[in-house]
Design a protein around this motif. Structure first.
Motif, mmCIF file in Angstrom:
data_model
loop_
_atom_site.group_PDB
_atom_site.id
_atom_site.type_symbol
_atom_site.label_atom_id
_atom_site.label_comp_id
_atom_site.label_asym_id
_atom_site.label_seq_id
_atom_site.Cartn_x
_atom_site.Cartn_y
_atom_site.Cartn_z
ATOM 1 N N PHE A 56 0.869 -1.118 0.164
ATOM 2 C CA PHE A 56 -0.035 0.129 -0.161
ATOM 3 C C PHE A 56 0.806 1.348 -0.039
ATOM 4 C CE2 PHE A 56 -4.911 -0.625 1.130
ATOM 5 C CZ PHE A 56 -4.523 -1.936 0.411
ATOM 6 N N ASN A 57 2.151 1.362 0.937
ATOM 7 C CA ASN A 57 2.512 2.732 1.060
ATOM 8 C C ASN A 57 3.346 2.662 -0.259
ATOM 9 O OD1 ASN A 57 1.421 3.245 3.554
ATOM 10 N ND2 ASN A 57 3.181 1.861 4.445
ATOM 11 N N ASP A 58 4.082 1.709 -1.117
ATOM 12 C CA ASP A 58 4.675 1.984 -1.925
ATOM 13 C C ASP A 58 3.832 2.373 -3.092
ATOM 14 O OD1 ASP A 58 7.476 0.562 -1.184
ATOM 15 O OD2 ASP A 58 5.826 -1.033 -0.451
ATOM 16 N N LEU A 59 2.608 1.835 -3.203
ATOM 17 C CA LEU A 59 1.800 2.108 -4.259
ATOM 18 C C LEU A 59 1.326 3.588 -4.369
ATOM 19 C CD1 LEU A 59 -0.422 -0.824 -4.699
ATOM 20 C CD2 LEU A 59 1.713 -0.247 -6.131
ATOM 21 N N MET A 60 1.173 4.172 -2.981
ATOM 22 C CA MET A 60 0.786 5.542 -2.854
ATOM 23 C C MET A 60 1.731 6.439 -3.216
ATOM 24 S SD MET A 60 -1.615 5.582 0.790
ATOM 25 C CE MET A 60 -0.496 4.816 1.749
ATOM 26 N N ASP A 61 3.049 5.978 -2.811
ATOM 27 C CA ASP A 61 4.295 6.888 -3.148
ATOM 28 C C ASP A 61 4.453 7.086 -4.689
ATOM 29 O OD1 ASP A 61 4.326 7.506 -0.507
ATOM 30 O OD2 ASP A 61 6.006 5.966 -0.043
ATOM 31 N N SER A 62 4.360 5.928 -5.292
ATOM 32 C CA SER A 62 4.771 5.831 -6.705
ATOM 33 C C SER A 62 3.445 6.442 -7.474
ATOM 34 C CB SER A 62 4.749 3.966 -7.027
ATOM 35 O OG SER A 62 5.082 3.975 -8.617
ATOM 36 N N PHE A 63 2.302 6.246 -7.276
ATOM 37 C CA PHE A 63 1.287 6.750 -8.066
ATOM 38 C C PHE A 63 0.773 7.860 -7.448
ATOM 39 C CE2 PHE A 63 0.161 2.045 -8.913
ATOM 40 C CZ PHE A 63 1.033 1.928 -9.894
ATOM 41 N N ASP A 64 1.298 8.283 -6.262
ATOM 42 C CA ASP A 64 0.728 9.719 -5.763
ATOM 43 C C ASP A 64 -0.889 9.743 -5.644
ATOM 44 O OD1 ASP A 64 1.068 12.181 -4.466
ATOM 45 O OD2 ASP A 64 0.947 13.282 -6.330
ATOM 46 N N GLU A 65 -1.346 8.717 -5.021
ATOM 47 C CA GLU A 65 -2.735 8.584 -4.732
ATOM 48 C C GLU A 65 -2.996 8.365 -3.338
ATOM 49 O OE1 GLU A 65 -4.923 9.190 -7.006
ATOM 50 O OE2 GLU A 65 -3.937 8.663 -8.787
ATOM 51 N N SER A 66 -4.188 8.622 -2.866
ATOM 52 C CA SER A 66 -4.675 8.579 -1.443
ATOM 53 C C SER A 66 -4.651 6.997 -1.263
ATOM 54 C CB SER A 66 -6.021 9.067 -1.364
ATOM 55 O OG SER A 66 -7.087 8.613 -2.190
ATOM 56 N N ASN A 67 -4.967 6.836 0.314
ATOM 57 C CA ASN A 67 -5.112 5.460 0.659
ATOM 58 C C ASN A 67 -6.440 4.859 0.071
ATOM 59 O OD1 ASN A 67 -5.016 2.958 2.045
ATOM 60 N ND2 ASN A 67 -4.375 3.847 4.090
ATOM 61 N N SER A 68 -7.566 5.345 0.143
ATOM 62 C CA SER A 68 -8.910 5.076 -0.260
ATOM 63 C C SER A 68 -8.878 4.560 -1.834
ATOM 64 C CB SER A 68 -9.903 6.163 -0.254
ATOM 65 O OG SER A 68 -9.696 7.235 -0.822
ATOM 66 N N LYS A 69 -7.948 5.424 -2.849
ATOM 67 C CA LYS A 69 -8.134 5.094 -3.884
ATOM 68 C C LYS A 69 -7.213 3.687 -4.269
ATOM 69 C CE LYS A 69 -8.931 9.414 -6.123
ATOM 70 N NZ LYS A 69 -8.042 10.403 -7.222
ATOM 71 N N ILE A 70 -6.003 3.647 -3.426
ATOM 72 C CA ILE A 70 -5.306 2.397 -3.615
ATOM 73 C C ILE A 70 -6.172 1.066 -3.029
ATOM 74 C CG2 ILE A 70 -3.321 1.249 -2.721
ATOM 75 C CD1 ILE A 70 -2.476 3.475 -4.912
#
Length: 522
Positions: free
Chosen positions: A49-63
């Protein structure tokens, strides 16, 4: 009990009764690893989760929608999985599911936008998860009868061990090769599902052949049965002077051939009629007419609200109470280990005979509801630890048995297990998609993570009510009594059953004696 097949793993195993073992042990091992690479990966996906949020610059809810879509597709396409399994066999569907899962995960490792993962993991892998999990648990239930509960419970612990082992392993792997190559490695690892699917040899249960003692009935008894059939309209008219010629000594020689042919036909009928094979429907919707299944499906609908949310919100709840992040993560690992003991313990308890399994399940659902309410009163680490252990044990007992219980006679029975599982999991998809967002809505409005457990507890309470109505509906206690016409028919059938076995011989002997009296000269 079994008939040998010349080709290994190619044709169906033919048994005269449910084997309760045999090749079923290979199927159980396959189901264990299918659990590891399906639900085990889904529940461990949070490490990205944290890696995807940093890589895509998206919020936790979207991930988090990646897993929500995946779980929804997994459950929503369950009827499709049932239709394909009945059409092409469980083995081919599971192997195709393994290919879809691996394809989706490998494609996700090259994603440049979050919606790419919605398609790759959410849709493609989600469809593969459905094709892999549901047919495997269905065919496993067909290989076992008395041991079904304990074998299914033990085999289903694969996801618990996967959650316990994959989280630290994938975390360490990410530090060396990054999240993209780690996700690629997981996708390639999931190709093992294809091997597991290849081991799912079909099973066929055929009744034992009728013994010769049944098919070759004594000739005299068969003749009497034929005589009774010929004379049942003439016996009442004996007094009017009608002469009977159906006794063995009065039958003309010309009719012997006809009687022999009819006797052979009668022997076939006595041995049992040969029903012409009926084409099995790909998805039997007649289960929707059974009140017991409707209640059980509603139980699954409401219970799903309490399955996923606690594992998602236990760590944020611990952090909000001032607990260190590492200790809060340990709560999730403890919950997974407790779930192992819950699954195995439930399997051994439900394997005892005689026992009403639906009532044991009801007790576990009530205790699970209590554990969900207990989370809202916990204020420190050991309180949350106690609730996590209690919840893990109870959710393990239900998670490992709620689908196999469809095979019990109190619900639909083993004959309709395949169609029932597809429809049942399909109905669960509604809660699977709505459960986490509903809990998140309560958290967003109150800013208190313990509120998420209220929706889970409320849903589990409704599930307990629906489960309590399953057996009464199956026994007809929730239906209006029928009119007296059916009672008259039942009395008539009972009276026919009470006729002595030697009735035909006594009746024909009496009639033959009366005919001889009329034939004697006065």
């Amino acid at each position: 009990m079994t008939q040998k097949n010349p080709k290994l793993c190619s044709r169906a195993n033919v048994y005269t009764q449910v084997p309760d073992g045999g090749w079923g042990w290979a199927v159980a091992i396959s189901f264990f690893f299918v659990e590891v690479f399906t639900y085990g990966i889904i529940k461990s996906f949070g490490v990205f989760f944290n890696d995807l949020m940093d890589s895509f610059d998206e919020s936790n809810s979207k991930i988090s929608w990646i897993i929500s879509i995946c779980v929804f597709v997994l459950t929503f396409t369950a009827p499709l999985s049932t239709v394909l399994s009945n059409r092409f066999g469980h083995r081919m569907v599971v192997m195709a599911g393994g290919l879809l899962i691996s394809t989706g995960m490998v494609a996700a490792s090259f994603s440049q936008r979050v919606y790419h993962m919605y398609i790759s993991i959410g849709v493609i892998s989600g469809l593969g998860y459905c094709f892999s999990f549901l047919p495997t648990v269905t065919i496993l239930s067909q290989y076992f009868d008395k041991r079904r509960s304990v074998v299914t419970a033990v085999a289903s612990t694969g996801e618990c061990f996967a959650v316990f082992a994959f989280a630290p392993a994938i975390t360490a792997l990410k530090e060396h090769i990054g999240w993209r190559y780690s996700l690629l490695f997981v996708g390639l690892l999931q190709l093992n599902i294809v091997v597991c699917g290849a081991l799912l040899r079909p099973i066929t249960i055929q009744g034992p052949e009728s013994p010769k003692a049944i098919t070759h009935e004594p000739r005299r008894e068969v003749q009497y049965m034929l005589e009774n059939e010929k004379t049942r309209t003439s016996i009442d008219s004996i007094d009017s002077g009608v002469e009977l010629t159906t006794s063995p000594k009065n039958v003309p020689s010309q009719a012997n051939t006809e009687q022999e042919a009819r006797a052979e036909q009668q022997q076939t009928l006595v041995a049992g009629p040969k029903h012409s094979p009926k084409e099995t429907p790909l998805l039997d919707f007649s289960i929707l007419k059974e009140r017991s299944f409707i209640c059980y499906a509603l139980f699954g609908l409401f219970a799903t609200l309490g399955f996923f949310a606690p594992s998602l919100y236990i760590i944020p709840l611990g952090i909000s109470l001032g607990i260190d992040r590492d200790r809060a993560a340990f709560l999730l690992s403890t919950m997974a280990i407790a779930e192992v003991f819950g699954r195995i313990g439930a399997g051994f308890v439900l394997n005892r005979e005689p026992i009403r399994k639906i009532y044991i399940e009801l007790i576990c659902v009530i205790l699970l509801t209590v554990s969900l309410f207990a989370f809202t009163f916990a204020t420190e680490f050991w309180g949350l630890m106690s609730c996590s252990v209690f919840f893990g044990i109870m959710v393990g007992t239900i998670g490992g048995t709620h689908i196999p219980l469809l095979a019990e006679d109190d619900v639909v029975g083993i004959e309709k297990m395949s169609s029932a599982a597809g429809v049942y999991v399909f109905i669960q998809s509604i809660s699977g998609l709505a459960g986490p967002p509903l809990a998140g809505l309560l958290v967003d409005q109150s800013k208190i993570y313990s509120r998420a457990f209220y929706s889970c507890a409320a849903g589990m309470s409704l599930a307990a009510v629906c489960l309590a109505l399953v057996r009464p509906c199956k026994k007809g206690l929730c239906q209006h009594p029928h009119s007296g016409g059916n009672q008259t028919d039942s009395h008539h059938r009972k009276a026919l059953q009470d006729i002595p076995e030697d009735f035909l011989e006594m009746d024909l002997g009496k009639c033959e004696h009366r005919v001889h009296m009329k034939m004697d000269p006065v």
